[in-house]
Design a protein around this motif. Structure first.
Motif, short mmCIF file in Angstrom:
data_model
loop_
_atom_site.label_atom_id
_atom_site.label_comp_id
_atom_site.label_asym_id
_atom_site.label_seq_id
_atom_site.Cartn_x
_atom_site.Cartn_y
_atom_site.Cartn_z
N LEU A 1 0.86 -1.18 0.00
CA LEU A 1 0.00 0.00 0.00
C LEU A 1 0.90 1.23 0.00
O LEU A 1 1.14 1.86 1.03
CB LEU A 1 -0.94 -0.03 1.20
CG LEU A 1 -1.78 -1.32 1.33
CD1 LEU A 1 -2.74 -1.22 2.49
CD2 LEU A 1 -2.52 -1.65 0.03
N SER A 2 1.40 1.52 -1.19
CA SER A 2 2.35 2.61 -1.35
C SER A 2 2.32 3.09 -2.79
O SER A 2 1.58 2.56 -3.63
CB SER A 2 3.77 2.13 -1.01
OG SER A 2 4.31 1.35 -2.06
N SER B 1 4.62 4.72 1.98
CA SER B 1 4.27 6.04 1.46
C SER B 1 3.23 6.67 2.38
O SER B 1 2.69 6.01 3.27
CB SER B 1 3.68 5.94 0.04
OG SER B 1 4.60 5.40 -0.88
N TRP B 2 2.98 7.95 2.16
CA TRP B 2 1.89 8.67 2.81
C TRP B 2 2.01 8.66 4.34
O TRP B 2 1.02 8.54 5.06
CB TRP B 2 0.54 8.10 2.37
CG TRP B 2 0.43 7.93 0.88
CD1 TRP B 2 0.62 8.90 -0.08
CD2 TRP B 2 0.14 6.72 0.17
NE1 TRP B 2 0.45 8.36 -1.33
CE2 TRP B 2 0.16 7.03 -1.22
CE3 TRP B 2 -0.15 5.41 0.56
CZ2 TRP B 2 -0.08 6.09 -2.21
CZ3 TRP B 2 -0.39 4.47 -0.42
CH2 TRP B 2 -0.36 4.81 -1.77
N LEU C 1 -4.57 -1.97 7.53
CA LEU C 1 -4.22 -0.58 7.24
C LEU C 1 -3.43 0.03 8.40
O LEU C 1 -3.43 -0.46 9.52
CB LEU C 1 -5.48 0.24 6.98
CG LEU C 1 -6.33 -0.18 5.77
CD1 LEU C 1 -7.46 0.83 5.54
CD2 LEU C 1 -5.50 -0.36 4.51
N ASP C 2 -2.77 1.13 8.09
CA ASP C 2 -1.84 1.74 9.04
C ASP C 2 -2.57 2.23 10.30
O ASP C 2 -3.71 2.70 10.24
CB ASP C 2 -1.10 2.91 8.38
CG ASP C 2 0.16 3.28 9.13
OD1 ASP C 2 1.05 2.40 9.24
OD2 ASP C 2 0.25 4.41 9.63
N ALA D 1 -2.32 7.45 4.93
CA ALA D 1 -1.95 6.11 4.47
C ALA D 1 -3.17 5.20 4.41
O ALA D 1 -3.30 4.38 3.49
CB ALA D 1 -0.88 5.53 5.38
N ARG D 2 -4.06 5.33 5.38
CA ARG D 2 -5.27 4.50 5.36
C ARG D 2 -6.12 4.82 4.14
O ARG D 2 -6.62 3.91 3.45
CB ARG D 2 -6.07 4.71 6.65
CG ARG D 2 -5.44 4.08 7.89
CD ARG D 2 -6.40 4.09 9.07
NE ARG D 2 -6.57 5.43 9.64
CZ ARG D 2 -5.83 5.93 10.62
NH1 ARG D 2 -4.83 5.22 11.13
NH2 ARG D 2 -6.07 7.14 11.11
N GLU D 3 -6.30 6.10 3.86
CA GLU D 3 -7.15 6.48 2.74
C GLU D 3 -6.53 6.10 1.40
O GLU D 3 -7.22 5.53 0.53
CB GLU D 3 -7.43 7.99 2.80
CG GLU D 3 -8.30 8.39 3.98
CD GLU D 3 -8.66 9.87 3.97
OE1 GLU D 3 -8.41 10.54 2.95
OE2 GLU D 3 -9.19 10.34 5.00
#
Length: 265
Positions: free
Chosen positions: A96-97, A106-107, A137-138, A144-146
């Motif tokens: 997830l990046s 990322s994010w 999710l983070d 980062a979650r979104e």
């Protein structure tokens, strides 16, 4: 096809958990699996030694997924598939990046986050296909979650359109029901001009107050709801349970497992 799905954050082995540290909970997790007999299990925060400990309870299951490091030294979002009911056709994983094909963050994510996926077919109907995704999710970064949710939704939509198959998304989203991530996945709002419409399996309980899934080993039933099972419209939930019981005198994890019975067109 009717199947049972379980999503469970196992709580990574942390020695300071004391009486709730992983070695004292392995048998309790095994009892949860025995009690519900799921056809598909998605686990989060799983380390290889933890999954090795569970092998005795998971005879007849095949496992897919790598660690967050792309190897086997970090936490997994593993998926277990009951081989007497389902056959694995394809599987994979993405980060997830901004560079989802390689281990990365990322994010402002606090650590690498992944989504593991597997395409299965029913043994009795080999032409049938079902996509299962499992993620975590983070826990720190809303950005980062979104972004992670948008990336997962994009993969899900592209894959299901290409393979003409239904899909299940499960996992620990670190997001309560009013969070934009959950609102996005359930089609209530857009994120970054993206839209998806999935069904939160808990809707079959017709409750305005959702059952807590995180309890921090306290057993409290008024904690946060952060674990979910989402479904494409061609999957129909007929049972939804957050199992808040102790097994062998102990809570199996600091999260209650989520169990869903599903009918698939």
């Amino acid at each position: 096809m009717d199947i049972t799905v379980m999503s469970m954050n196992l709580r990574v082995h942390v020695k300071r958990d004391g009486v709730n540290a992983w070695p004292r909970r392995v048998s309790s997790v095994g009892e949860v699996i025995r009690e519900h007999g799921p056809d598909i299990i998605g686990v989060q925060e799983a380390l290889v030694p933890m999954m090795d400990d569970l092998k005795i309870f998971l005879a007849g299951y095949e496992r897919v997924g790598k660690g967050r490091d792309g190897k086997d030294q970090d936490e997994h979002c593993a998926i277990y598939v009951c081989s007497s009911v389902l056959s694995i056709k394809k599987s994979g994983q993405f980060w997830l990046s901004e560079t989802p094909s390689v281990p990365s963050t990322s994010w402002d994510s606090a650590c690498p986050r992944i989504c593991t996926w597997v395409l299965v077919s029913e043994n009795r109907v080999p032409a049938s296909q079902l996509l299962i995704l499992n993620t975590h999710l983070d826990h720190m970064s809303q950005s980062a979650r979104e972004h992670g949710a948008v990336l997962i939704a994009s993969f899900l939509k592209s894959f299901t359109q290409e393979h003409q198959c239904p899909a299940i998304l499960m996992g620990d989203l670190n997001s309560t029901p009013d969070n934009p991530v959950v609102q996005f996945l359930s089609g209530q709002q857009n994120l970054a001009d993206n839209r998806v419409k999935l069904t939160d399996a808990s809707v079959i309980n017709h409750c305005q107050t959702r059952a807590a899934t995180f309890h921090g080993f306290s057993g409290r039933t008024d904690g946060e709801t952060i674990d979910y099972v989402f479904l494409t419209p061609d999957i129909h939930p007929f049972r939804f349970e957050v199992d808040q019981r102790q097994y062998l005198g102990r809570y199996p994890s600091d999260h209650f497992p989520v169990i869903v019975g599903l009918g698939i067109d």
